[in-house]
Write a protein that holds these residues in place. Structure first.
Motif, PDB file in Angstrom:
ATOM      1  N   ILE A   6      34.668  37.503 -68.814  1.00  0.00           N
ATOM      2  CA  ILE A   6      36.016  37.346 -68.286  1.00  0.00           C
ATOM      3  C   ILE A   6      36.139  35.919 -67.753  1.00  0.00           C
ATOM      4  N   LYS A   7      37.129  35.179 -68.239  1.00  0.00           N
ATOM      5  CA  LYS A   7      37.280  33.778 -67.846  1.00  0.00           C
ATOM      6  C   LYS A   7      38.694  33.540 -67.331  1.00  0.00           C
ATOM      7  N   LEU A  15      35.556  26.418 -72.151  1.00  0.00           N
ATOM      8  CA  LEU A  15      34.440  25.770 -72.835  1.00  0.00           C
ATOM      9  C   LEU A  15      33.128  26.491 -72.531  1.00  0.00           C
ATOM     10  N   ALA A  16      32.919  26.826 -71.262  1.00  0.00           N
ATOM     11  CA  ALA A  16      31.692  27.531 -70.872  1.00  0.00           C
ATOM     12  C   ALA A  16      31.636  28.921 -71.488  1.00  0.00           C
ATOM     13  N   ALA A  17      32.780  29.613 -71.549  1.00  0.00           N
ATOM     14  CA  ALA A  17      32.825  30.953 -72.137  1.00  0.00           C
ATOM     15  C   ALA A  17      32.487  30.903 -73.622  1.00  0.00           C
ATOM     16  N   THR A  69      32.923  27.326 -62.218  1.00  0.00           N
ATOM     17  CA  THR A  69      33.198  26.044 -62.855  1.00  0.00           C
ATOM     18  C   THR A  69      33.651  24.997 -61.839  1.00  0.00           C
ATOM     19  N   GLY A  70      33.518  25.336 -60.551  1.00  0.00           N
ATOM     20  CA  GLY A  70      33.750  24.374 -59.472  1.00  0.00           C
ATOM     21  C   GLY A  70      32.511  24.357 -58.595  1.00  0.00           C
ATOM     22  N   GLY A  73      30.684  29.704 -55.136  1.00  0.00           N
ATOM     23  CA  GLY A  73      31.452  30.579 -54.263  1.00  0.00           C
ATOM     24  C   GLY A  73      30.548  31.644 -53.660  1.00  0.00           C
ATOM     25  N   PHE A  74      31.173  32.589 -52.979  1.00  0.00           N
ATOM     26  CA  PHE A  74      30.397  33.653 -52.347  1.00  0.00           C
ATOM     27  C   PHE A  74      29.967  34.724 -53.336  1.00  0.00           C
ATOM     28  N   TYR A  75      30.625  34.797 -54.492  1.00  0.00           N
ATOM     29  CA  TYR A  75      30.272  35.803 -55.480  1.00  0.00           C
ATOM     30  C   TYR A  75      29.685  35.183 -56.746  1.00  0.00           C
ATOM     31  N   THR A  76      29.474  33.898 -56.769  1.00  0.00           N
ATOM     32  CA  THR A  76      28.987  33.237 -57.979  1.00  0.00           C
ATOM     33  C   THR A  76      27.630  32.590 -57.723  1.00  0.00           C
ATOM     34  N   ASP A  77      26.667  32.926 -58.592  1.00  0.00           N
ATOM     35  CA  ASP A  77      25.302  32.407 -58.446  1.00  0.00           C
ATOM     36  C   ASP A  77      24.982  31.290 -59.429  1.00  0.00           C
ATOM     37  N   TRP A  78      25.829  31.101 -60.434  1.00  0.00           N
ATOM     38  CA  TRP A  78      25.508  30.183 -61.514  1.00  0.00           C
ATOM     39  C   TRP A  78      26.595  29.147 -61.683  1.00  0.00           C
ATOM     40  N   ARG A  79      26.209  27.965 -62.152  1.00  0.00           N
ATOM     41  CA  ARG A  79      27.160  26.919 -62.509  1.00  0.00           C
ATOM     42  C   ARG A  79      27.323  26.877 -64.022  1.00  0.00           C
ATOM     43  N   ASP A  80      28.414  26.284 -64.497  1.00  0.00           N
ATOM     44  CA  ASP A  80      28.693  26.282 -65.923  1.00  0.00           C
ATOM     45  C   ASP A  80      27.678  25.476 -66.726  1.00  0.00           C
ATOM     46  N   TYR A  81      26.959  24.552 -66.079  1.00  0.00           N
ATOM     47  CA  TYR A  81      25.941  23.793 -66.808  1.00  0.00           C
ATOM     48  C   TYR A  81      24.588  24.512 -66.836  1.00  0.00           C
ATOM     49  N   GLU A  82      24.541  25.760 -66.349  1.00  0.00           N
ATOM     50  CA  GLU A  82      23.302  26.548 -66.337  1.00  0.00           C
ATOM     51  C   GLU A  82      23.356  27.713 -67.311  1.00  0.00           C
ATOM     52  N   ILE A  83      24.166  27.610 -68.356  1.00  0.00           N
ATOM     53  CA  ILE A  83      24.329  28.709 -69.309  1.00  0.00           C
ATOM     54  C   ILE A  83      22.997  29.084 -69.959  1.00  0.00           C
TER      55      ILE A  83
END
Length: 265
Positions: A6-7, A15-17, A69-70, A73-83
């Protein structure tokens, strides 16, 4: 493993999706938005909130993963460059997860009907015009008559959001508690409230019995609802919980420091 992606509409998220879809397919994962085992959101906390409500009826068998992708956050563990790292973690998945409490909301209406909701962050009740007036009950015992702009009821993870901006405490998500914070309460010789946040135990509940106006506005996370004539709204910690497929741990207080304080000097 069946995975849903979901993006949001951000170009960076798209792009990351696309990259994630390519790598998941190459590594033998099945993409399934209807009956997923894991839901991966790409965007921010708002994107994950939307996915939570989309799959709220499947919480007993779905785990979530947030890709930001920024900033984190509190619910996000990964960044888009860590796919690539995320795909490797999925390949080594052993079912590990961490769960957080949710808020259960039951609204009763004058015509005898009711509506049931789940919230990941918070629920609020306000009036569209004028002062909101409601009696507040804790475990069915009268507590106070509230006068002001509204009331916010939050989960521990939601305590860092709207509740905090209204003077609420930041609560660690391992605590199965809910918090009630006032929104611009009126306190004078005529009207008097506690004028402080309330943190309630998991076996307690709060009931609001508002005066019978037609212009109440109720919000459930980022969704706004203009309900019919409300007679009572009950808030409690839900039986359901949200589960995150957490392959690496970032301390909650590190998230708080990163979000609100910034880099150490």
């Amino acid at each position: 493993m069946r995975i849903a992606i979901i993006k949001n509409s951000n170009a960076q998220s798209k792009l990351a999706a696309g990259l994630l879809t390519q790598k998941l397919t190459k590594n033998g994962f099945t993409l399934d938005t209807h009956n997923p085992d894991v839901v991966i959101t790409i965007g921010g906390d708002g994107t994950l909130l939307g996915a939570f409500h989309r799959y709220a009826q499947q919480l007993d068998r779905v785990r979530f993963i947030g890709v930001h992708t920024g900033h984190l956050g509190f619910y996000t563990d990964w960044r888009d460059y860590e796919i690539d790292d995320l795909v490797q973690a999925l390949l080594k998945d052993s079912g590990q997860s961490v769960s957080y409490p949710l808020l259960d909301i039951l609204a009763d209406y004058e015509d005898g009907t009711s509506s049931h909701y789940l919230a990941l962050n918070e629920a609020t009740l306000k009036r569209l015009s004028g002062t909101m007036r409601t009696d507040v009950y804790i475990r069915d015992n009268f507590f106070e008559s509230f006068r002001g702009d509204g009331l916010c009821v939050s989960t521990p993870t939601g305590s860092t959001a709207y509740s905090k901006s209204n003077g609420g405490a930041v609560i660690h998500p391992r605590l199965d508690a809910m918090q009630v914070t006032e929104i611009a309460s009126i306190n004078n010789r005529v009207f008097r409230t506690l004028a402080a946040p309330l943190i309630l135990a998991p076996d307690e509940w709060v009931v609001l019995r508002p005066e019978p106006f037609q212009d109440y506005l109720m919000s459930i996370d980022q969704f706004s609802i203009t309900p019919q004539l409300v007679t009572a709204i009950r808030f409690r910690i839900a039986d359901e919980r949200i589960h995150f497929a957490r392959y690496r741990h970032m301390h909650f207080w590190d998230r708080v420091e990163d979000a609100f304080i910034g880099a150490k000097q």
